[in-house]
Design a protein around this motif. Structure first.
Motif, PDB file in Angstrom:
ATOM      1  N   HIS A  44      44.651  40.204  25.626  1.00  0.00           N
ATOM      2  CA  HIS A  44      44.624  38.748  25.537  1.00  0.00           C
ATOM      3  C   HIS A  44      43.504  38.294  24.596  1.00  0.00           C
ATOM      4  O   HIS A  44      42.707  39.113  24.118  1.00  0.00           O
ATOM      5  CB  HIS A  44      44.423  38.132  26.922  1.00  0.00           C
ATOM      6  CG  HIS A  44      43.036  38.274  27.461  1.00  0.00           C
ATOM      7  ND1 HIS A  44      42.488  39.497  27.795  1.00  0.00           N
ATOM      8  CD2 HIS A  44      42.061  37.350  27.710  1.00  0.00           C
ATOM      9  CE1 HIS A  44      41.257  39.325  28.244  1.00  0.00           C
ATOM     10  NE2 HIS A  44      40.968  38.029  28.196  1.00  0.00           N
ATOM     11  N   ASP A  45      43.452  37.024  24.346  1.00  0.00           N
ATOM     12  CA  ASP A  45      42.411  36.436  23.509  1.00  0.00           C
ATOM     13  C   ASP A  45      41.073  36.529  24.239  1.00  0.00           C
ATOM     14  O   ASP A  45      40.843  35.828  25.237  1.00  0.00           O
ATOM     15  CB  ASP A  45      42.766  34.977  23.210  1.00  0.00           C
ATOM     16  CG  ASP A  45      41.734  34.285  22.328  1.00  0.00           C
ATOM     17  OD1 ASP A  45      40.711  34.910  21.987  1.00  0.00           O
ATOM     18  OD2 ASP A  45      41.967  33.104  21.993  1.00  0.00           O
ATOM     19  N   LEU A  46      40.182  37.371  23.763  1.00  0.00           N
ATOM     20  CA  LEU A  46      38.926  37.626  24.471  1.00  0.00           C
ATOM     21  C   LEU A  46      37.982  36.430  24.452  1.00  0.00           C
ATOM     22  O   LEU A  46      37.020  36.396  25.223  1.00  0.00           O
ATOM     23  CB  LEU A  46      38.227  38.848  23.879  1.00  0.00           C
ATOM     24  CG  LEU A  46      38.849  40.199  24.271  1.00  0.00           C
ATOM     25  CD1 LEU A  46      38.173  41.340  23.525  1.00  0.00           C
ATOM     26  CD2 LEU A  46      38.758  40.416  25.774  1.00  0.00           C
ATOM     27  N   SER A  47      38.255  35.444  23.614  1.00  0.00           N
ATOM     28  CA  SER A  47      37.430  34.239  23.659  1.00  0.00           C
ATOM     29  C   SER A  47      37.625  33.475  24.971  1.00  0.00           C
ATOM     30  O   SER A  47      36.795  32.633  25.336  1.00  0.00           O
ATOM     31  CB  SER A  47      37.756  33.324  22.477  1.00  0.00           C
ATOM     32  OG  SER A  47      39.072  32.782  22.604  1.00  0.00           O
ATOM     33  N   LEU A  48      38.693  33.802  25.682  1.00  0.00           N
ATOM     34  CA  LEU A  48      38.963  33.172  26.976  1.00  0.00           C
ATOM     35  C   LEU A  48      38.166  33.806  28.108  1.00  0.00           C
ATOM     36  O   LEU A  48      38.113  33.274  29.224  1.00  0.00           O
ATOM     37  CB  LEU A  48      40.463  33.258  27.305  1.00  0.00           C
ATOM     38  CG  LEU A  48      41.420  32.579  26.319  1.00  0.00           C
ATOM     39  CD1 LEU A  48      42.866  32.891  26.695  1.00  0.00           C
ATOM     40  CD2 LEU A  48      41.174  31.080  26.282  1.00  0.00           C
ATOM     41  N   GLY A  49      37.560  34.966  27.832  1.00  0.00           N
ATOM     42  CA  GLY A  49      36.836  35.671  28.889  1.00  0.00           C
ATOM     43  C   GLY A  49      37.802  36.225  29.924  1.00  0.00           C
ATOM     44  O   GLY A  49      38.928  36.627  29.603  1.00  0.00           O
ATOM     45  N   ALA A  50      37.374  36.254  31.178  1.00  0.00           N
ATOM     46  CA  ALA A  50      38.251  36.711  32.265  1.00  0.00           C
ATOM     47  C   ALA A  50      39.353  35.689  32.493  1.00  0.00           C
ATOM     48  O   ALA A  50      39.149  34.480  32.345  1.00  0.00           O
ATOM     49  CB  ALA A  50      37.447  36.910  33.536  1.00  0.00           C
ATOM     50  N   LEU A  51      40.530  36.184  32.854  1.00  0.00           N
ATOM     51  CA  LEU A  51      41.651  35.298  33.143  1.00  0.00           C
ATOM     52  C   LEU A  51      41.691  34.972  34.631  1.00  0.00           C
ATOM     53  O   LEU A  51      41.362  35.818  35.466  1.00  0.00           O
ATOM     54  CB  LEU A  51      42.963  35.958  32.719  1.00  0.00           C
ATOM     55  CG  LEU A  51      43.090  36.294  31.226  1.00  0.00           C
ATOM     56  CD1 LEU A  51      44.432  36.980  30.952  1.00  0.00           C
ATOM     57  CD2 LEU A  51      42.948  35.040  30.365  1.00  0.00           C
ATOM     58  N   PRO A  52      42.073  33.753  35.002  1.00  0.00           N
ATOM     59  CA  PRO A  52      42.190  33.415  36.431  1.00  0.00           C
ATOM     60  C   PRO A  52      43.293  34.216  37.089  1.00  0.00           C
ATOM     61  O   PRO A  52      44.266  34.603  36.433  1.00  0.00           O
ATOM     62  CB  PRO A  52      42.516  31.917  36.413  1.00  0.00           C
ATOM     63  CG  PRO A  52      43.136  31.678  35.071  1.00  0.00           C
ATOM     64  CD  PRO A  52      42.474  32.645  34.126  1.00  0.00           C
ATOM     65  N   ASN A  53      43.139  34.471  38.381  1.00  0.00           N
ATOM     66  CA  ASN A  53      44.100  35.317  39.068  1.00  0.00           C
ATOM     67  C   ASN A  53      44.109  34.983  40.553  1.00  0.00           C
ATOM     68  O   ASN A  53      43.049  34.899  41.179  1.00  0.00           O
ATOM     69  CB  ASN A  53      43.722  36.791  38.852  1.00  0.00           C
ATOM     70  CG  ASN A  53      44.856  37.731  39.174  1.00  0.00           C
ATOM     71  OD1 ASN A  53      45.327  37.782  40.301  1.00  0.00           O
ATOM     72  ND2 ASN A  53      45.298  38.479  38.173  1.00  0.00           N
ATOM     73  N   ASP A  54      45.304  34.829  41.108  1.00  0.00           N
ATOM     74  CA  ASP A  54      45.384  34.513  42.540  1.00  0.00           C
ATOM     75  C   ASP A  54      44.882  35.667  43.405  1.00  0.00           C
ATOM     76  O   ASP A  54      44.472  35.458  44.549  1.00  0.00           O
ATOM     77  CB  ASP A  54      46.809  34.122  42.942  1.00  0.00           C
ATOM     78  CG  ASP A  54      47.838  35.200  42.637  1.00  0.00           C
ATOM     79  OD1 ASP A  54      47.644  35.961  41.674  1.00  0.00           O
ATOM     80  OD2 ASP A  54      48.852  35.261  43.356  1.00  0.00           O
ATOM     81  N   ASP A  55      44.889  36.890  42.876  1.00  0.00           N
ATOM     82  CA  ASP A  55      44.379  38.032  43.642  1.00  0.00           C
ATOM     83  C   ASP A  55      42.951  37.783  44.119  1.00  0.00           C
ATOM     84  O   ASP A  55      42.582  38.152  45.247  1.00  0.00           O
ATOM     85  CB  ASP A  55      44.361  39.302  42.776  1.00  0.00           C
ATOM     86  CG  ASP A  55      45.738  39.723  42.316  1.00  0.00           C
ATOM     87  OD1 ASP A  55      46.525  38.836  41.946  1.00  0.00           O
ATOM     88  OD2 ASP A  55      46.022  40.921  42.311  1.00  0.00           O
ATOM     89  N   LEU A  56      42.144  37.192  43.253  1.00  0.00           N
ATOM     90  CA  LEU A  56      40.759  36.902  43.608  1.00  0.00           C
ATOM     91  C   LEU A  56      40.636  35.533  44.273  1.00  0.00           C
ATOM     92  O   LEU A  56      39.873  35.354  45.233  1.00  0.00           O
ATOM     93  CB  LEU A  56      39.871  36.960  42.362  1.00  0.00           C
ATOM     94  CG  LEU A  56      38.364  36.861  42.575  1.00  0.00           C
ATOM     95  CD1 LEU A  56      37.876  37.961  43.517  1.00  0.00           C
ATOM     96  CD2 LEU A  56      37.633  36.952  41.244  1.00  0.00           C
ATOM     97  N   ASP A  57      41.405  34.569  43.794  1.00  0.00           N
ATOM     98  CA  ASP A  57      41.331  33.205  44.330  1.00  0.00           C
ATOM     99  C   ASP A  57      41.472  33.160  45.848  1.00  0.00           C
ATOM    100  O   ASP A  57      40.686  32.506  46.545  1.00  0.00           O
ATOM    101  CB  ASP A  57      42.450  32.345  43.729  1.00  0.00           C
ATOM    102  CG  ASP A  57      42.178  31.927  42.300  1.00  0.00           C
ATOM    103  OD1 ASP A  57      41.183  32.409  41.723  1.00  0.00           O
ATOM    104  OD2 ASP A  57      42.953  31.132  41.760  1.00  0.00           O
ATOM    105  N   LEU A  58      42.503  33.818  46.346  1.00  0.00           N
ATOM    106  CA  LEU A  58      42.803  33.730  47.772  1.00  0.00           C
ATOM    107  C   LEU A  58      41.644  34.255  48.603  1.00  0.00           C
ATOM    108  O   LEU A  58      41.352  33.734  49.685  1.00  0.00           O
ATOM    109  CB  LEU A  58      44.073  34.514  48.084  1.00  0.00           C
ATOM    110  CG  LEU A  58      45.313  34.135  47.260  1.00  0.00           C
ATOM    111  CD1 LEU A  58      46.506  34.977  47.672  1.00  0.00           C
ATOM    112  CD2 LEU A  58      45.642  32.661  47.398  1.00  0.00           C
ATOM    113  N   GLN A  59      40.962  35.252  48.091  1.00  0.00           N
ATOM    114  CA  GLN A  59      39.852  35.837  48.840  1.00  0.00           C
ATOM    115  C   GLN A  59      38.622  34.930  48.851  1.00  0.00           C
ATOM    116  O   GLN A  59      37.762  35.050  49.722  1.00  0.00           O
ATOM    117  CB  GLN A  59      39.493  37.206  48.261  1.00  0.00           C
ATOM    118  CG  GLN A  59      40.670  38.170  48.348  1.00  0.00           C
ATOM    119  CD  GLN A  59      40.294  39.587  47.997  1.00  0.00           C
ATOM    120  OE1 GLN A  59      39.609  40.255  48.759  1.00  0.00           O
ATOM    121  NE2 GLN A  59      40.743  40.054  46.847  1.00  0.00           N
TER     122      GLN A  59
END
Length: 508
Positions: A44-59
């Motif tokens: 992915h475009d590394l200027s975005l940094g880490a991508l959001p993800n429900d795997d982490l969100d829910l926790q």
């Protein structure tokens, strides 16, 4: 048992969250794609940094629940956070939320009319329970079970129990084969989660490549996740899967990546992502487990520096909910470690110089009969009900379970059989208890034994301490979609009462 310092523990927790973030970000572009890809870095475009993800969100929502409620957190508490803080309405998330809003409590919320009950939304959020109970999978799986039944049942639940067990055990055990066997010990031997993992192990030992192992797995355990894009090619002629039946195959892909990655962090998460299907979830779980095993200080900077440690969310209500979101992996790690002693109070020595934690090792990590002379042997697999239509209540002196044998679908005139199990929790200081059951029924609903019944619950002695009863309820007039009947349980000459709401659903 042996001891690890709090510094060692913190390093592994930080490794878990960093690995989770890296694997989830790597796998996100390959999610729900039926493909096999050779990758060696982020796409992915590394200027975005880490991508959001429900795997982490829910926790992050579960973290808030754990901070407020401590070791008392259970499915009923988590369900309130689920309705308040979790925004997605797709698949099992949506069905679980709809059932909760209808008034159905867990485990009904996860089991009732949920075609996605066997999907991936539960096992992707098991790390929080492992990190709160390091080296004690027998504790981790109980919280994982309470978590999973909010919006899953059956294979969806077994999947989270399996991942929670191996992740907790990874705080003291690093051998992948031993971790797998530990995970197996907590789930039914004949479930498809176990079958999928065994297929992958067999393929690996036969000398198949990881791509050949993927084909073998997805032909024997079909997965619907890669079918989501209907235009996707299917050159390997995978059979069409029942829609929503995803956990077994994707857990298999997690193990595939761990075996073929041979302990190399980058190689492992790349294989997981390269298998497609629910790639962000599989790669994130692989990254988290290896992060626990290796610790943050051993994770390759190649995978950490390009995405930083900022946490980005996509599945949380951050404006109208009481959930406080950690902004960085460092904050998440610190908050996790801060509440760990609440869950591990028996095993955490705060007076030791480095805050030592007693963790299990070797055979202690496996599930199995655990008993003393007063208490009957307990095995976590026995904890699973015959089905998910079980209503429970617990007080300091008793635990009551009521099983709706034929489910909770009703129409006027039906006769529903309920099986009651009572357990004396008073231990060696307890005495036999005469229990009184009072049924609060809607007008026109009746039982075959009247509205008040009694049951003798003997003390634990010579294998006793349990009592059983059955009662038939005839369904009367139904005026609303969900009808709740109340059961009050009291013990003669004791002050504490238990209350169980039993819910029945009438469909058009």
């Amino acid at each position: 048992m042996y001891k690890i310092t709090k510094e060692q523990y913190l390093n592994k927790v930080r490794g878990c969250w960093l690995g989770k973030n890296a694997g989830g970000t790597l796998g996100a572009p390959f999610e729900s794609v039926r493909t096999v890809a050779d990758i060696d870095f982020y796409t992915h475009d590394l200027s975005l940094g880490a991508l959001p993800n429900d795997d982490l969100d829910l926790q992050l929502a579960w973290l808030n629940a754990a901070e407020k409620h401590g070791k008392c957190v259970d499915s009923k508490i988590l369900s309130e956070y689920w309705v308040t803080a979790i925004t997605p309405n797709w698949a099992e998330y949506g069905v679980g939320k709809a059932n909760l809003r209808l008034g159905l409590q867990p485990p009904l919320s996860g089991a009732f009319r949920n075609r996605f009950k066997d999907s991936n939304g539960a096992w992707i959020r098991s790390e929080i329970w492992a990190c709160l109970t390091p080296g004690h999978p027998e504790l981790a799986v109980k919280y994982a079970y309470e978590d999973a039944i909010v919006d899953h049942a059956d294979e969806g639940v077994y999947a989270e129990v399996f991942t929670a067990a191996i992740q907790s055990a990874a705080f003291s055990e690093s051998d992948v084969y031993k971790l797998i066997d530990i995970g197996f010990s907590y789930i039914p031997e004949n479930c498809d989660i176990a079958k999928a993992v065994k297929i992958v192990i067999s393929a690996y030992k036969e000398g198949l490549t990881w791509k050949e192992a993927r084909i073998k797995l997805l032909r024997e355990i079909p997965d619907s996740f890669g079918q989501q894009r209907h235009y996707a090619p299917n050159p390997d002629n995978f059979p069409e899967a029942e829609w929503g039946y995803d956990a077994p195959a994707n857990i298999g892909l997690v193990i595939l990546a761990l075996l073929y990655g041979k302990g190399d962090f980058g190689k492992s998460i790349c294989i997981a992502a390269g298998c497609g299907e629910d790639a962000d979830c599989t790669a994130a779980t692989v990254g988290a487990l290896l992060g626990i095993i290796m610790g943050a200080d051993k994770l390759p900077k190649k995978w950490l520096e390009p995405i930083g440690e900022d946490i980005k969310t996509c599945s949380l209500n951050t404006t109208c909910s009481p959930v406080k979101i950690p902004k960085t992996i460092t904050e998440l790690t610190d908050r996790t470690c801060k509440i760990m002693p609440v869950f591990m109070h028996k095993y955490f020595d705060m007076f030791a110089t480095d805050g030592e934690i007693s963790v299990k090792e070797a055979d202690e990590l496996f599930d199995g009969p655990r008993s003393d002379w007063m208490i009957k042997p307990f095995n976590f697999k026995d904890y699973y009900p015959e089905n998910f239509f079980v209503f429970t209540a617990e007080t300091p002196i008793m635990k009551i379970e009521v099983l709706a044998v034929d489910g909770v679908d009703v129409k006027t005139g039906d006769v529903k059989k309920l099986k009651i199990h009572a357990e004396n929790l008073a231990g060696h200081v307890g005495s036999p208890l005469w229990l009184e059951f009072r049924w609060n029924l809607p007008e026109g609903w009746t039982t075959d034994k009247g509205n008040t019944t009694t049951l003798l619950l003997e003390q634990y002695h010579c294998g006793m301490g349990h009592a059983y009863s059955e009662i038939d309820i005839t369904i009367g007039d139904i005026s609303q979609p969900v009808t709740t009947i109340g059961l009050e349980i009291s013990a003669h000459d004791r002050p504490t009462k238990a209350y169980i709401p039993l819910q029945f659903v009438c469909e058009a």
